[in-house]
Design an enzyme around this catalytic site. Structure first.
Site, mmCIF file in Angstrom:
data_model
loop_
_atom_site.group_PDB
_atom_site.id
_atom_site.type_symbol
_atom_site.label_atom_id
_atom_site.label_comp_id
_atom_site.label_asym_id
_atom_site.label_seq_id
_atom_site.Cartn_x
_atom_site.Cartn_y
_atom_site.Cartn_z
ATOM 1 N N ARG A 63 46.137 -0.106 -114.639
ATOM 2 C CA ARG A 63 44.936 -0.179 -113.796
ATOM 3 C C ARG A 63 44.927 0.885 -112.714
ATOM 4 O O ARG A 63 43.861 1.277 -112.239
ATOM 5 C CB ARG A 63 44.782 -1.596 -113.232
ATOM 6 C CG ARG A 63 44.378 -2.594 -114.322
ATOM 7 C CD ARG A 63 44.385 -4.036 -113.833
ATOM 8 N NE ARG A 63 45.700 -4.478 -113.402
ATOM 9 C CZ ARG A 63 46.638 -4.950 -114.219
ATOM 10 N NH1 ARG A 63 46.415 -5.046 -115.503
ATOM 11 N NH2 ARG A 63 47.810 -5.332 -113.749
ATOM 12 N N GLU A 100 57.897 -8.946 -110.624
ATOM 13 C CA GLU A 100 57.876 -10.334 -110.183
ATOM 14 C C GLU A 100 58.392 -11.245 -111.306
ATOM 15 O O GLU A 100 58.999 -12.271 -111.052
ATOM 16 C CB GLU A 100 56.441 -10.708 -109.814
ATOM 17 C CG GLU A 100 56.257 -12.110 -109.325
ATOM 18 C CD GLU A 100 54.807 -12.430 -109.028
ATOM 19 O OE1 GLU A 100 54.547 -13.588 -108.697
ATOM 20 O OE2 GLU A 100 53.948 -11.548 -109.141
#
Length: 180
Positions: A63, A100
């Site tokens: 992105r 994460e």
């Protein structure tokens, strides 16, 4: 009248438990689907960086490519893709980092940044900061200077913005979300 950043935040979709249980994925695609919103989004970044001396905009897979390429075009600067391992066709340097929810490697062409070039680093979101920091290390290894890192979303509770600041990199974001 709401601020532009409030409007952006309101248009970001939260997808629970994706890509795995416990993750609240912040999906920016609704911002990109509306032409006026997308233009206002890019214009916010352009206003910040137009007067700064930037040689290149580097966008992080995937992105960050969307934002970075549009921003580079608007600023009339070159664009450099920082890709996931194995996606660039020429000689590369690589950097591993923690996510994460896992680990990954990103790469940069060995001739993407010349020594002394000033680079704006762009991604959609800052969570743990691992991707941004790995990208900054790649740019610095080629002799470039990271002028600033920019993203739409900051998730400050995950510690990424603090980690980026701890490495001496200024971070600019348009909005933030609490939680994971």
């Amino acid at each position: 009248m709401p601020r532009a950043t409030d409007d952006f935040r309101d248009r970001i979709r939260t997808v629970p438990d994706w890509p795995q249980a416990g993750i609240q994925f912040r999906d920016i695609t609704p911002l990109l689907q509306d032409a006026d919103t997308f233009q206002r989004l890019i214009d916010c970044f352009v206003q910040r960086y137009l007067a700064q001396h930037i040689d290149l905009v580097a966008g992080i897979d995937a992105r960050g490519f969307i934002l970075g390429a549009a921003l580079a075009y608007a600023l009339r600067r070159g664009f450099v893709p920082i890709r996931k391992k194995g996606k660039l066709p020429f000689q590369t340097i690589a950097e591993d980092y923690a996510l994460e929810y896992g680990a990954a490697t990103i790469e940069l062409h060995i001739d993407a940044v010349a020594p002394g070039q000033r680079v704006l680093l762009v991604d959609d979101l800052v969570a743990t900061g691992g991707t941004l920091l790995a990208a900054a290390r790649l740019i610095r290894r080629l002799g470039g200077e990271v002028v600033e890192a920019a993203a739409i979303v900051d998730l400050p509770e995950l510690g990424g913005s603090a980690a980026v600041a701890g490495e001496g990199i200024t971070l600019f974001t348009l909005c933030q979300f609490d939680g994971h």
